[in-house]
Design a protein around this motif. Structure first.
Motif, mmCIF file in Angstrom:
data_model
loop_
_atom_site.group_PDB
_atom_site.id
_atom_site.type_symbol
_atom_site.label_atom_id
_atom_site.label_comp_id
_atom_site.label_asym_id
_atom_site.label_seq_id
_atom_site.Cartn_x
_atom_site.Cartn_y
_atom_site.Cartn_z
ATOM 1 N N ARG A 1 -14.570 -16.827 -13.433
ATOM 2 C CA ARG A 1 -13.368 -17.471 -12.931
ATOM 3 C C ARG A 1 -13.615 -18.934 -12.577
ATOM 4 O O ARG A 1 -13.202 -19.424 -11.529
ATOM 5 C CB ARG A 1 -12.824 -16.698 -11.741
ATOM 6 N N ILE A 2 -14.323 -19.626 -13.453
ATOM 7 C CA ILE A 2 -14.647 -21.033 -13.248
ATOM 8 C C ILE A 2 -13.375 -21.877 -13.190
ATOM 9 O O ILE A 2 -13.275 -22.800 -12.383
ATOM 10 C CB ILE A 2 -15.577 -21.544 -14.379
ATOM 11 N N ALA A 3 -12.400 -21.574 -14.036
ATOM 12 C CA ALA A 3 -11.173 -22.375 -14.072
ATOM 13 C C ALA A 3 -10.453 -22.317 -12.724
ATOM 14 O O ALA A 3 -9.989 -23.348 -12.214
ATOM 15 C CB ALA A 3 -10.260 -21.884 -15.190
ATOM 16 N N GLU A 4 -10.371 -21.123 -12.138
ATOM 17 C CA GLU A 4 -9.719 -20.989 -10.831
ATOM 18 C C GLU A 4 -10.490 -21.751 -9.763
ATOM 19 O O GLU A 4 -9.906 -22.368 -8.874
ATOM 20 C CB GLU A 4 -9.601 -19.523 -10.452
ATOM 21 N N TYR A 5 -11.824 -21.701 -9.839
ATOM 22 C CA TYR A 5 -12.655 -22.414 -8.872
ATOM 23 C C TYR A 5 -12.433 -23.916 -8.984
ATOM 24 O O TYR A 5 -12.272 -24.603 -7.970
ATOM 25 C CB TYR A 5 -14.128 -22.057 -9.101
ATOM 26 N N LEU A 6 -12.421 -24.431 -10.199
ATOM 27 C CA LEU A 6 -12.204 -25.862 -10.388
ATOM 28 C C LEU A 6 -10.804 -26.271 -9.936
ATOM 29 O O LEU A 6 -10.627 -27.351 -9.361
ATOM 30 C CB LEU A 6 -12.420 -26.241 -11.855
ATOM 31 N N GLU A 7 -9.828 -25.422 -10.181
ATOM 32 C CA GLU A 7 -8.465 -25.710 -9.734
ATOM 33 C C GLU A 7 -8.409 -25.763 -8.212
ATOM 34 O O GLU A 7 -7.731 -26.610 -7.638
ATOM 35 C CB GLU A 7 -7.513 -24.636 -10.259
ATOM 36 N N MET A 8 -9.139 -24.861 -7.572
ATOM 37 C CA MET A 8 -9.141 -24.831 -6.120
ATOM 38 C C MET A 8 -9.849 -26.057 -5.543
ATOM 39 O O MET A 8 -9.462 -26.571 -4.490
ATOM 40 C CB MET A 8 -9.811 -23.545 -5.615
ATOM 41 N N LEU A 9 -10.888 -26.548 -6.239
ATOM 42 C CA LEU A 9 -11.581 -27.739 -5.766
ATOM 43 C C LEU A 9 -10.679 -28.969 -5.805
ATOM 44 O O LEU A 9 -10.864 -29.905 -5.028
ATOM 45 C CB LEU A 9 -12.836 -27.997 -6.607
ATOM 46 N N GLU A 10 -9.712 -28.960 -6.707
ATOM 47 C CA GLU A 10 -8.793 -30.087 -6.806
ATOM 48 C C GLU A 10 -7.751 -30.071 -5.688
ATOM 49 O O GLU A 10 -7.091 -31.070 -5.453
ATOM 50 C CB GLU A 10 -8.087 -30.066 -8.162
ATOM 51 N N LYS A 11 -7.608 -28.943 -4.998
ATOM 52 C CA LYS A 11 -6.618 -28.807 -3.925
ATOM 53 C C LYS A 11 -7.334 -28.430 -2.624
ATOM 54 O O LYS A 11 -7.401 -27.261 -2.253
ATOM 55 C CB LYS A 11 -5.591 -27.747 -4.289
ATOM 56 N N PRO A 12 -7.874 -29.412 -1.897
ATOM 57 C CA PRO A 12 -8.620 -29.093 -0.676
ATOM 58 C C PRO A 12 -7.755 -28.452 0.406
ATOM 59 O O PRO A 12 -8.255 -27.689 1.225
ATOM 60 C CB PRO A 12 -9.171 -30.441 -0.213
ATOM 61 N N LYS A 13 -6.448 -28.728 0.396
ATOM 62 C CA LYS A 13 -5.560 -28.115 1.382
ATOM 63 C C LYS A 13 -5.559 -26.592 1.232
ATOM 64 O O LYS A 13 -5.581 -25.856 2.216
ATOM 65 C CB LYS A 13 -4.146 -28.658 1.188
#
Length: 112
Positions: free
Chosen positions: A42-54
């Protein structure tokens, strides 16, 4: 680069083409396995989450609240079970601990 022994090539051009095709198929299979592993992680979800720190902050806050409530409820249950066991030791005078616990409780009551 063709290897020749005399005027006869050691590897025919058809065999070389087949080797290249086999290598390409092998690379494609390896690439598919890599894509599958990355999707499983689930790398894509992890990277997406890193882009949204909130979103990370909110998730960690809610997880902290859940852990805190879980520990509070768990500790309450364990203490209640322990107190009930000690009360039964005193009531049934089990293993000689009942008298010790009764005396211990009297000392505690005297300190109040």
């Amino acid at each position: 680069m063709e290897l020749k022994k005399g005027n006869v090539p050691l590897v025919s051009p058809e065999i070389e083409k087949m080797d290249i095709v086999n290598q390409a198929e092998s690379c494609a299979i390896t690439l598919q396995k890599l894509v599958h592993h990355l999707e499983a992680m689930r790398i894509a979800e992890y990277l997406e989450m890193l882009e949204k720190p909130k979103k990370i902050i909110i998730n960690n806050f809610l997880a902290g609240i859940a852990r805190g409530l879980g520990m509070a409820v768990g500790a309450s249950v364990i203490f209640a079970i322990t107190i009930e066991m000690l009360r039964r030791f005193v009531l049934f005078n089990m293993f000689g601990l009942g008298s010790f616990m009764a005396e211990f409780m009297k000392i505690i009551d005297a300190q109040k």
